[in-house]
Design a protein around this motif. Structure first.
Motif, short mmCIF file in Angstrom:
data_model
loop_
_atom_site.label_atom_id
_atom_site.label_comp_id
_atom_site.label_asym_id
_atom_site.label_seq_id
_atom_site.Cartn_x
_atom_site.Cartn_y
_atom_site.Cartn_z
N LYS A 7 8.90 -28.46 6.13
CA LYS A 7 9.16 -29.08 4.83
C LYS A 7 10.60 -29.62 4.72
O LYS A 7 10.85 -30.55 3.98
CB LYS A 7 8.89 -28.07 3.72
CG LYS A 7 8.98 -28.60 2.32
CD LYS A 7 7.72 -29.31 1.88
CE LYS A 7 7.84 -29.77 0.43
NZ LYS A 7 6.58 -30.22 -0.11
N HIS A 60 -2.62 -26.77 4.54
CA HIS A 60 -2.27 -26.11 3.28
C HIS A 60 -2.00 -27.08 2.13
O HIS A 60 -1.97 -26.67 0.98
CB HIS A 60 -1.09 -25.14 3.47
CG HIS A 60 0.25 -25.80 3.45
ND1 HIS A 60 0.91 -26.20 4.59
CD2 HIS A 60 1.08 -26.14 2.42
CE1 HIS A 60 2.07 -26.75 4.25
NE2 HIS A 60 2.20 -26.73 2.95
N THR A 61 -1.79 -28.36 2.40
CA THR A 61 -1.46 -29.28 1.31
C THR A 61 -2.70 -29.95 0.71
O THR A 61 -2.86 -29.98 -0.50
CB THR A 61 -0.45 -30.36 1.77
OG1 THR A 61 0.72 -29.71 2.28
CG2 THR A 61 -0.03 -31.26 0.62
N HIS A 73 3.78 -32.56 6.49
CA HIS A 73 4.54 -31.35 6.84
C HIS A 73 3.65 -30.19 7.26
O HIS A 73 4.10 -29.29 7.96
CB HIS A 73 5.55 -30.96 5.72
CG HIS A 73 4.94 -30.30 4.51
ND1 HIS A 73 4.43 -31.01 3.45
CD2 HIS A 73 4.78 -29.00 4.19
CE1 HIS A 73 3.99 -30.17 2.53
NE2 HIS A 73 4.18 -28.93 2.96
N HIS A 84 4.13 -21.70 6.64
CA HIS A 84 3.37 -22.86 6.13
C HIS A 84 4.27 -24.06 5.81
O HIS A 84 3.87 -25.20 6.02
CB HIS A 84 2.52 -22.47 4.90
CG HIS A 84 3.26 -22.46 3.61
ND1 HIS A 84 4.14 -21.45 3.26
CD2 HIS A 84 3.29 -23.34 2.59
CE1 HIS A 84 4.66 -21.73 2.07
NE2 HIS A 84 4.15 -22.87 1.64
N ASP A 85 5.49 -23.82 5.35
CA ASP A 85 6.40 -24.93 5.03
C ASP A 85 7.55 -25.05 6.04
O ASP A 85 8.62 -25.55 5.70
CB ASP A 85 6.98 -24.75 3.61
CG ASP A 85 6.07 -25.30 2.52
OD1 ASP A 85 5.21 -26.14 2.83
OD2 ASP A 85 6.24 -24.88 1.36
N ASP A 125 0.07 -20.62 -1.91
CA ASP A 125 1.10 -21.66 -2.06
C ASP A 125 1.21 -22.10 -3.52
O ASP A 125 2.29 -22.37 -4.02
CB ASP A 125 0.69 -22.85 -1.17
CG ASP A 125 1.78 -23.89 -1.03
OD1 ASP A 125 2.96 -23.56 -1.24
OD2 ASP A 125 1.45 -25.04 -0.70
FE FE Z 1 3.78 -27.28 1.70
#
Ligand code: FE
Ligand code: DGI
Ligand code: FE
Length: 190
Positions: A53, A109-110, A83, A49-50, A127
């Motif tokens: 990032k 996801h953000t 991201h 997911h990141d 998260d």
């Molecule tokens: Fe994130």
């Protein structure tokens, strides 16, 4: 797949971010058990997911432009918001993920989005509640953690509410998608 992706994330993320990644993988897997989602999907989405990032804002924007990933005005002013979308692109191109549900979970996801799948909700929530998140920074974290295993939509709504309040207090620019998602789940939970 899991082992390879774990090694790849360990290599591209700093130790703190990598610990967070493992926490999200672990928490997403636990939620997947509770909500009948394939555990492997939750692990892969949690691990990746990141994955974008650690890129600089310049790199994020240039990757978007090169690969025709649309950028909104808010995203141009706050490139870290991208991201997720860039993460989805990397998951597809660098890590050979094909499952659209996993790719969506990474992409959204953000800010979330209205009508998320169970896997998308799981990654969004994991998260926020993974064991490495500090209780001192989020006062209702224990409550949200418990709620996540009772009602996904209610947990989602609490997190969106926290985020919007945090942004208003801190003067952060609200992405319209965060607000639209919040409004959608207010109606959904009622
Ligand atoms: Fe994130
Ligand atoms: O990447 P992580 O730090 O693990 O977590 P994340 O991808 O959920 O990003 C968290 C940050 O994103 C958090 O500081 C709140 C911020 N965020 C979420 N929605 C919005 C937002 N920031 C802005 N400016 N606008 C939003 O709508
Ligand atoms: Fe994260």
């Amino acid at each position: 797949m899991i082992k390879k992706l774990t090694k790849a994330m360990e290599k591209c993320q700093d130790p703190k971010r990598f610990q967070h990644t493992l926490g999200v993988e672990f928490t997403a897997a636990a939620l997947a058990m509770k909500y009948d989602v394939p555990i492997k999907s939750a692990q892969i989405a949690g691990l990746l997911h990141d994955c974008a990032k650690c890129l600089s804002p310049e790199k994020i924007l240039s990757l978007c432009e090169k690969n025709h990933i649309p950028i909104t005005e808010v995203e141009r002013r706050n490139p870290f918001l991208l991201h997720g979308k860039v993460g989805r692109f990397l998951a597809e191109t660098e890590y050979q993920v094909e499952d659209p549900d996993i790719l969506n979970a990474i992409a959204n996801h953000t800010t979330g989005r209205p009508g998320m799948s169970t896997l998308e909700k799981i990654v969004f929530i994991a998260d926020y509640i993974e064991p490495g998140r500090k209780q001192e920074k989020i006062e209702n974290l224990p409550e949200v953690r418990k709620l996540a295993f009772e009602d996904l939509d209610k947990a989602l709504l609490k997190i969106l509410d926290n985020t919007l309040r945090y942004l208003k207090e801190g003067g952060g620019e609200i992405d319209p998608m965060t607000k639209v998602t919040y409004d959608y789940y207010v109606k959904e939970v009622r």
